[in-house]
Design a protein around this motif. Structure first.
Motif, PDB file in Angstrom:
ATOM      1  N   THR A  51      -4.566   2.679   3.336  1.00 12.35           N
ATOM      2  CA  THR A  51      -4.315   1.962   4.584  1.00 12.35           C
ATOM      3  C   THR A  51      -5.141   2.552   5.724  1.00 12.35           C
ATOM      4  OG1 THR A  51      -2.125   1.091   4.077  1.00 12.35           O
ATOM      5  CG2 THR A  51      -2.505   1.740   6.324  1.00 12.35           C
ATOM      6  N   PHE A  54      -2.021   0.422  11.310  1.00 11.78           N
ATOM      7  CA  PHE A  54      -2.697   0.592  10.021  1.00 11.78           C
ATOM      8  C   PHE A  54      -2.165  -0.430   9.024  1.00 11.78           C
ATOM      9  CE2 PHE A  54      -5.383   4.101  10.582  1.00 11.78           C
ATOM     10  CZ  PHE A  54      -4.737   5.194  11.140  1.00 11.78           C
ATOM     11  N   ILE A  55      -0.825  -0.557   8.991  1.00 12.33           N
ATOM     12  CA  ILE A  55      -0.173  -1.468   8.028  1.00 12.33           C
ATOM     13  C   ILE A  55      -0.592  -2.912   8.325  1.00 12.33           C
ATOM     14  CG2 ILE A  55       2.049  -2.342   7.207  1.00 12.33           C
ATOM     15  CD1 ILE A  55       3.226   0.440   7.972  1.00 12.33           C
ATOM     16  N   VAL A  64      -0.721   4.354  -0.728  1.00 14.21           N
ATOM     17  CA  VAL A  64      -0.694   3.312   0.308  1.00 14.21           C
ATOM     18  C   VAL A  64      -1.177   3.881   1.634  1.00 14.21           C
ATOM     19  CG1 VAL A  64       0.842   1.892   1.719  1.00 14.21           C
ATOM     20  CG2 VAL A  64       1.068   1.854  -0.757  1.00 14.21           C
ATOM     21  N   SER A  76      -4.217  -3.475   7.045  1.00 15.16           N
ATOM     22  CA  SER A  76      -4.434  -3.472   5.594  1.00 15.16           C
ATOM     23  C   SER A  76      -3.731  -4.639   4.908  1.00 15.16           C
ATOM     24  CB  SER A  76      -4.011  -2.144   4.981  1.00 15.16           C
ATOM     25  OG  SER A  76      -2.657  -1.882   5.249  1.00 15.16           O
TER      26      SER A  76
END
Lengths: 344, 81
Positions: free
Chosen positions: A169, A261-262, A165, A265
């Motif tokens: 990401t 980033f989260i 992840v 994505s």
């Protein structure tokens, strides 16, 4: 301060009886090495036609790809040097080397071949295996306000997921010059501060070397970029951050620092409903006008990426868009630091 | 540097997510993780905690998406023509 009273690195060094601050010296060497390696990779790939188009420039210049391979190379070499000089243990050096090598190979296959969108997330799971087999983790998650969960079995399953992840990401935000490298520097710095506040039993050397590798690369990748990062190095940056977060038990502050980033994505995945390569996405997310300003393309089918979000109201130049997103990372970093005080 | 108004709104979105993510584990811990499962089995205990926590994370991410979409649509309507 680090005494030179270690290893076989020369009796001369030991006999000198100096106390030389090794870490700052190695930081400078790592920055210079990363710069040299970036320039070398730029020239190597540029001369062989491995170039990409810089879509956010009006003249659409062709820029050499994979200059970012200097990042995994620098981190691995200086991790080995760190072990040889006694700054880090053999397990830390080995885990970092193996995780980075796996993610580099996964990314290089994507850089040189057309692979399915699902390839990268699945293949990056392998990056978690060295951490599991060398047992460089503590199967306990800490949260603010004294909350903690001991999850011996589930934590092991979460390690490969976390690496994959984080790697993917970070890779998904590689859209404008200098962004991923700058964001990586901010996140790693926040992790170092978190380790200090939380009193983590570990040293900052891997964090410092990661920052050095990114600084050296950023010298050529900053706006206007002379080289692009590449898939492999982007995966490595995310995987390296996750590896250090697991090894040094700073998972929660790292997740908070990675909020932008989260955000990027998951908005992408939520809209596209699957792992599709950017180049296979026949949707315009943003567009460039003749004055070099980035606009929201206003396509209903397009994902609301972080860049699209930032320019949704007013168009921005690429450099201004970069600065605005950097502000988001600094803000998230501050929230992560506050979280550490709530965890302490 | 030109500071976009949208950046401020995104900061607010991130701040809300942060408040949720520091509060949720506390609520989970106080009201769910301490519940006794009889007879106690560590594997079942971990599996149940994992299912509950992944469900909560899923709800949190869904809320994040919806909030972000709402803010984006609001900002898009207020843009200069």
């Amino acid at each position: 301060m680090n005494d030179i009273k270690i290893t076989w690195l020369g009796n001369l060094v030991i006999e000198m009886e100096y106390i030389i601050p090794l870490t700052p010296l190695l930081f400078i060497l790592a920055v210079l090495s990363s710069m040299f390696a970036t320039k070398s990779f730029m020239e190597f790939f540029g001369s062989r036609g491995f170039v990409g188009i810089d879509i956010f420039k009006t003249n659409k210049p062709k820029i050499p790809l994979l200059g970012g391979l200097s990042i995994p190379l620098t981190i691995v070499i200086f991790s080995i040097i760190g072990y040889l000089t006694g700054l880090i243990g053999w397990k830390e050096a080995l885990v970092v080397t193996l995780v980075i090598s796996i993610l580099t190979l996964v990314g290089l296959l994507d850089d040189f071949r057309d692979v399915s969108g699902l390839y990268k997330p699945v293949a990056c799971l392998l990056g978690g295996l060295p951490i599991i087999f060398l047992h460089t983790y503590i199967p306990h998650l800490d949260f603010p306000f004294g909350v903690g969960f001991r999850i011996s079995i589930i934590y092991i399953i979460m390690i490969p997921l976390g690496i994959s992840v984080a790697a993917n990401t970070v890779n998904m935000l590689d859209v404008i010059n200098g962004l991923v490298a700058t964001a990586g520097i901010i996140v790693l710095s926040v992790m170092g501060i978190a380790m200090y506040i939380l009193g983590v039993d570990g040293n900052l050397y891997p964090i410092i070397i990661g920052i050095a590798a990114l600084v050296g690369f950023l010298y050529y990748n900053k706006y206007p970029a002379k080289t692009f990062l590449g898939n492999a190095p982007a995966l490595v940056i995310g995987g390296y951050i996750a590896t250090l977060a697991i090894m040094y038990h700073v998972e929660f502050p790292t997740v908070v620092a990675m909020f932008p980033f989260i955000h990027n994505s998951f908005f992408f995945l939520n809209k596209i409903k699957g792992f599709v390569e950017h180049k296979q996405l026949n949707i315009k997310v943003t567009e460039l006008d003749q004055m070099g300003l980035i606009h929201d393309a206003r396509d209903e089918k397009a994902p609301i990426t972080l860049l699209r979000f930032v320019v949704s109201r007013d168009p921005l130049s690429e450099f201004d868009a970069y600065l605005n997103i950097v502000v988001l990372f600094i803000f998230s970093g501050l929230l992560a630091v506050i979280s550490c005080f709530l965890m302490g | 540097m030109r500071m976009a108004k949208t950046t401020l709104y995104i900061c607010i979105v991130l701040l809300v997510q942060w408040v949720i993510v520091i509060t949720l584990p506390f609520l989970f811990f106080e009201y769910l993780a301490r519940a006794d499962i009889y007879p106690y089995n560590p594997l079942i205990d971990e599996v149940i905690k994992a299912i509950l926590s992944f469900t909560l994370v899923g709800i949190w991410l869904y809320e994040w998406m919806k909030m972000g979409e709402y803010v984006y649509k609001f900002l898009s309507k207020t843009r200069f023509k």
